[in-house]
Design a protein around this motif. Structure first.
Motif, PDB file in Angstrom:
ATOM      1  N   LYS A 353       0.850  -1.184   0.000  1.00 26.03           N
ATOM      2  CA  LYS A 353       0.000   0.000   0.000  1.00 26.03           C
ATOM      3  C   LYS A 353       0.890   1.240   0.000  1.00 26.03           C
ATOM      4  N   PRO A 354       0.952   1.966  -1.129  1.00 27.18           N
ATOM      5  CA  PRO A 354       1.804   3.166  -1.172  1.00 27.18           C
ATOM      6  C   PRO A 354       1.215   4.276  -0.311  1.00 27.18           C
ATOM      7  N   SER A 355       2.074   5.163   0.121  1.00 28.23           N
ATOM      8  CA  SER A 355       1.612   6.305   0.907  1.00 28.23           C
ATOM      9  C   SER A 355       0.937   7.325  -0.009  1.00 28.23           C
ATOM     10  N   LEU A 356       0.179   8.209   0.612  1.00 25.12           N
ATOM     11  CA  LEU A 356      -0.526   9.234  -0.165  1.00 25.12           C
ATOM     12  C   LEU A 356       0.439  10.197  -0.844  1.00 25.12           C
ATOM     13  N   SER A 357       1.697  10.234  -0.365  1.00 29.02           N
ATOM     14  CA  SER A 357       2.682  11.125  -0.993  1.00 29.02           C
ATOM     15  C   SER A 357       2.907  10.768  -2.452  1.00 29.02           C
ATOM     16  N   LEU A 358       2.732   9.491  -2.789  1.00 30.62           N
ATOM     17  CA  LEU A 358       2.903   9.075  -4.187  1.00 30.62           C
ATOM     18  C   LEU A 358       1.941   9.823  -5.095  1.00 30.62           C
ATOM     19  N   PHE A 359       0.694   9.928  -4.696  1.00 25.92           N
ATOM     20  CA  PHE A 359      -0.320  10.554  -5.541  1.00 25.92           C
ATOM     21  C   PHE A 359      -0.181  12.076  -5.537  1.00 25.92           C
ATOM     22  N   ALA A 360       0.338  12.624  -4.437  1.00 27.93           N
ATOM     23  CA  ALA A 360       0.625  14.062  -4.416  1.00 27.93           C
ATOM     24  C   ALA A 360       1.766  14.388  -5.368  1.00 27.93           C
ATOM     25  N   VAL A 361       2.827  13.552  -5.330  1.00 30.59           N
ATOM     26  CA  VAL A 361       3.952  13.746  -6.249  1.00 30.59           C
ATOM     27  C   VAL A 361       3.497  13.569  -7.687  1.00 30.59           C
ATOM     28  N   ALA A 362       2.634  12.570  -7.932  1.00 25.12           N
ATOM     29  CA  ALA A 362       2.144  12.333  -9.292  1.00 25.12           C
ATOM     30  C   ALA A 362       1.352  13.532  -9.806  1.00 25.12           C
ATOM     31  N   GLY A 363       0.443  14.050  -8.998  1.00 21.55           N
ATOM     32  CA  GLY A 363      -0.356  15.197  -9.444  1.00 21.55           C
ATOM     33  C   GLY A 363       0.502  16.400  -9.752  1.00 21.55           C
ATOM     34  N   LEU A 364       1.456  16.701  -8.862  1.00 17.64           N
ATOM     35  CA  LEU A 364       2.334  17.850  -9.089  1.00 17.64           C
ATOM     36  C   LEU A 364       3.222  17.631 -10.308  1.00 17.64           C
ATOM     37  N   SER A 365       3.794  16.432 -10.441  1.00 19.39           N
ATOM     38  CA  SER A 365       4.688  16.136 -11.569  1.00 19.39           C
ATOM     39  C   SER A 365       3.952  16.208 -12.893  1.00 19.39           C
ATOM     40  N   TRP A 366       2.764  15.620 -12.955  1.00 19.98           N
ATOM     41  CA  TRP A 366       2.009  15.650 -14.210  1.00 19.98           C
ATOM     42  C   TRP A 366       1.569  17.073 -14.541  1.00 19.98           C
ATOM     43  N   GLY A 367       1.289  17.870 -13.530  1.00 14.86           N
ATOM     44  CA  GLY A 367       0.976  19.276 -13.783  1.00 14.86           C
ATOM     45  C   GLY A 367       2.162  20.005 -14.392  1.00 14.86           C
ATOM     46  N   MET A 368       3.371  19.706 -13.894  1.00 21.29           N
ATOM     47  CA  MET A 368       4.575  20.320 -14.458  1.00 21.29           C
ATOM     48  C   MET A 368       4.801  19.846 -15.896  1.00 21.29           C
ATOM     49  N   VAL A 369       4.529  18.573 -16.144  1.00 18.35           N
ATOM     50  CA  VAL A 369       4.641  18.055 -17.519  1.00 18.35           C
ATOM     51  C   VAL A 369       3.694  18.821 -18.440  1.00 18.35           C
ATOM     52  N   ALA A 370       2.465  19.047 -17.981  1.00 10.96           N
ATOM     53  CA  ALA A 370       1.477  19.751 -18.802  1.00 10.96           C
ATOM     54  C   ALA A 370       1.870  21.201 -19.034  1.00 10.96           C
ATOM     55  N   LEU A 371       2.445  21.843 -18.037  1.00 12.80           N
ATOM     56  CA  LEU A 371       2.803  23.259 -18.165  1.00 12.80           C
ATOM     57  C   LEU A 371       4.143  23.474 -18.840  1.00 12.80           C
ATOM     58  N   TYR A 372       4.920  22.401 -19.018  1.00 12.18           N
ATOM     59  CA  TYR A 372       6.179  22.502 -19.752  1.00 12.18           C
ATOM     60  C   TYR A 372       6.078  21.916 -21.155  1.00 12.18           C
ATOM     61  N   LYS A 373       5.309  20.820 -21.299  1.00 10.44           N
ATOM     62  CA  LYS A 373       5.297  20.087 -22.561  1.00 10.44           C
ATOM     63  C   LYS A 373       3.893  19.969 -23.156  1.00 10.44           C
TER      64      LYS A 373
END
Length: 768
Positions: A353-373
């Protein structure tokens, strides 16, 4: 039961003391070589070669002589003193041993040569030479201890080999980072044409912000090239003048280099962590040799990543490649970290069971991908994370779906801010969403299916994208990728039996994203660049599971590709030789390095036809990684004279064309923007195509509308006739050619390579 005698600890201590003392000896010999090097360099630079007028050209000749004599001095003393105890073990003559010494030292010599020439532009040439010698000495020691003076029949213990592999890979990785830093601000590094489009948009938006205070909408003078990428990429560049720094390519590219270094650090960590986990949970035979410890495997993964040509070409310029790679991969490195941590605590199978930090990192990272690429990338990334979580623990698939959906919504919300704050949201929709993204999914030909299966954008070409991105290391990467496909069925069976394999997360990432990037009709190997860090980790860990014939094949093809790359660089050297780009002694020094590289590659290729054992193959792979990086270093060295003060516009010339209206040749979108870096402070730049009429009468006509004109001439063509063109040649320089017309490069044209590779560039102004 094994009995340890009292002599064993003493022998071990003696060997350790001898090894440490040997390194001290090597350092003292190196110090004597430094004295010889500096003395010869000073005498040649100040006295013997004083007849060479140009200080830069004189430095090439002086440095070549100094390096050669210092090498002879070091070889003699190392043979007579440092490794004297191994004389009886070597069955060759002194000539053979000297050749070995030269081959083993070629990398250090190249590094010293490159760094000295580079540092001499910033500090005194003597100080630059000292710093370069220090950095090159470490790799020289281990290469000579490992090969030159080891003796033919000498057997090295596993512990000693383990330490050597780790030390050599560490030294190579440090040198690789230095190679990436070399000439970062130059205009001729391998790059993609989009870089200048992005610099143009960033510069125009900065001017707009200066005038109105608004950083949106993005500004551009290029048709349909305004919202080519989201705003974060351009705002990143606009920080440069905001910080009061000069508008230079160096400052624009530093973030890309930092992201590349960060990607490399994560690759090293991931390979090391997987190797450590495997050693902790030996559920099946270890997939890598015992002498390659976790640290060495991590460093090798970093070398593979930096050895990919796609990393070298796209990981340094002002592009999105290194940035999107970092943010796309970060959630999966985070997931891998949590999987390994759970395994270390006894968690297995459906208990994960991954910690909730995984999904927080995923949301932030994918947002950066969208705003950069691009926001489109969120879909495959979310699907890949969901599938990976289900692979690890399928019983909680509903929870994974909900949490991944929330991360996706958060990322899309970040991207939607662009529409909220941009004064022209319809322009964003029209140019970016429809043109830049949906346009790549359109058929682009007679039909989507025909484009998918026929031609240069077919899925078959895309299937070789990893090979293209790896270039010299492409055969290795493709070999491991194909092996991974054959392991899918055993991995599925293992998972059904409850066995969790952490590396499965990485294989899922590679497989699903590879399939996704076959969907657009405009397929490109560049789309697969974010997969290269993951493939580098998998290669470092799983290369050793390949059969020896597969390893030999991949290494042989990699060596052949390296020889082809070296052939291109040899052509570059010949072209520069013909136009006197390099002075006489500089040519001989470069020719010596070329010869050493050829011999090293042939030596590596020769091992494939010998009865090489497993140990030889292990050493050969590290040898190949170093040779690939040397090709990148040698290109930087060959192109270095193009960036000297003698081949740039002087401050006096720049002062004369301040705020001038300039007409420049431009062979593709945004190419004209590089003159803003070559001539800081120039005014409006107007492009024209190189193939447009460019005779003397045409130049005179352009000078009626512009204050200055840049003109290109083939190398063997005459300079503009200023009597007919009513002009004055303010300055001239050598430029590197690109974007050749179809059919121009052939065997006949390569007989005069300087015409194919170089321009004569003239900066013309109106006659006073």
């Amino acid at each position: 039961m094994t009995t340890h005698t009292s002599a064993e600890p003493n022998t071990s201590f003696a060997q350790t003391l001898l090894t440490r003392w040997r390194y001290i000896k090597f350092g003292l010999v190196g110090a004597s070589g430094t004295v010889v090097n500096l003395a010869v360099l000073y005498v040649c630079q100040e006295f013997l070669l004083a007849s060479i007028t140009s200080g830069e050209q004189r430095l090439y000749a002086s440095l070549a002589i100094a390096i050669f004599l210092a090498t002879v001095n070091n070889f003699a003393w190392n043979r007579l003193w440092t490794w004297r105890d191994r004389h009886a073990e070597f069955h060759g003559g002194i000539g053979t041993q000297f050749v070995r010494y030269g081959l083993a030292s070629w990398l250090g010599t190249s590094v010293q040569y490159i760094l000295t020439l580079w540092l001499a532009q910033h500090v005194h040439y003597l100080l630059g030479n000292v710093l370069a010698i220090v950095l090159a000495s470490v790799i020289n020691y281990f290469a000579n201890d490992w090969w030159t003076f080891k003796g033919n029949p000498r057997e090295v213990s596993d512990d000693e080999r383990t330490q050597r592999y780790q030390s050599i890979t560490l030294g190579l990785l440090v040198l690789a980072v230095l190679v990436y830093m070399f000439d970062l601000g130059g205009e001729n590094i391998p790059r993609n044409g989009d870089e200048l489009v992005y610099t143009h948009i960033a510069f125009k938006t900065w001017l707009q912000a200066q005038a109105t205070g608004a950083w949106l909408p993005l500004a551009s003078e290029l048709d349909h090239m305004r919202n080519t990428k989201p705003p974060l990429l351009f705002w990143q560049a606009m920080v440069v003048p905001w910080l009061g720094l000069e508008w230079k390519l160096l400052w624009l590219r530093i973030p890309s280099l930092l992201y590349t270094v960060a990607n490399t650090a994560l690759v090293v960590w991931a390979a090391r962590a997987l190797a450590t986990d495997w050693l902790r949970h030996k559920t099946e035979p270890t997939p890598f040799p015992k002498v390659l410890n976790a640290n060495t495997l991590g460093l090798m993964a970093g070398l593979i990543f930096l050895g990919c040509f796609s990393t070298y070409r796209y990981g340094r310029p002002y592009l999105t490649s290194a940035i999107e790679t970092f943010w796309m991969n970060l959630p999966f490195w985070w997931l891998l970290c949590q999987v390994l941590r759970a395994r270390s605590q006894g968690g297995q199978g459906d208990n994960f069971k991954p910690s909730l930090s995984l999904f927080a990192v995923a949301g932030l990272s994918w947002g950066m991908v969208a705003l950069y690429k691009s926001f489109v990338l969120i879909a495959p990334l979310a699907a890949t994370l969901f599938v990976s979580l289900c692979w690890l623990n399928h019983t909680a698939w509903r929870a994974w779906f909900l949490r991944v959906a929330l991360s996706t919504a958060f990322a899309l919300g970040l991207f939607a801010l662009w529409f909220v704050v941009d004064p022209d949201p319809m322009g964003v929709w029209r140019e970016f969403v429809v043109g830049e993204n949906w346009g790549k999914v359109s058929a682009g030909g007679p039909s989507y299916l025909r484009t998918a299966f026929v031609g240069g954008f077919s899925v078959w070409v895309q299937a070789l994208g990893l090979l293209q991105n790896g270039a010299m290391l492409g055969p290795l990467i493709m070999g491991v990728a194909i092996w991974g496909l054959f392991q899918m069925r055993p991995a599925w069976r293992a998972r059904l039996s409850g066995v969790v394999q952490p590396q499965a997360v990485l294989w899922i990432y590679v497989l699903l994203l590879s399939v996704f990037f076959m969907v657009p009709s405009q397929r490109s190997a560049r789309y697969l660049i974010p997969l290269m860090p993951v493939m580098s980790v998998l290669c470092a860990i799983w290369l050793w599971r390949l059969p020896q014939w597969a390893q030999r094949t991949a290494m042989g093809l990699g060596t052949v590709f390296s020889l082809l790359g070296l052939g291109f660089l040899g052509l570059f050297l010949w072209a520069g030789w013909r136009i006197d780009l390099y002075p006489l002694w500089g040519r001989l020094g470069l020719l010596l390095i070329l010869a050493l590289q050829v011999l090293a590659l042939l030596r590596l290729f020769g091992t494939l036809f010998s009865r090489a054992n497993t140990q030889t193959l292990q050493a050969s792979w590290i040898w190949l990684f170093g040779l690939v990086l040397s090709l990148f270093a040698w290109f930087g060295m060959l192109s270095a004279p193009l960036h000297t003060t003698a081949n740039t516009y002087s401050a006096e010339v720049v002062a004369q064309v301040q705020e001038a209206k300039l007409a420049t040749p431009s062979n593709f979108n945004g190419d004209f923007e590089r003159w803003r870096f070559l001539i800081p402070g120039v005014g409006k730049i107007t492009p024209y195509m190189d193939h447009e009429p460019n005779e003397d009468a045409d130049i005179a006509q352009r000078l009626k509308s512009f204050d200055a004109v840049v003109v290109h001439r083939y190398w063997n063509d005459a300079a503009p006739d200023c009597e007919k063109a009513n002009c004055q040649i303010l300055a001239q320089r050598i430029g590197l050619r690109g974007r050749h017309p179809a059919g121009e490069i052939n065997l006949k044209s390569l007989q005069t390579p300087e015409r194919v590779m170089f321009w004569r560039e003239y900066l013309l102004v109106k006659k006073p």
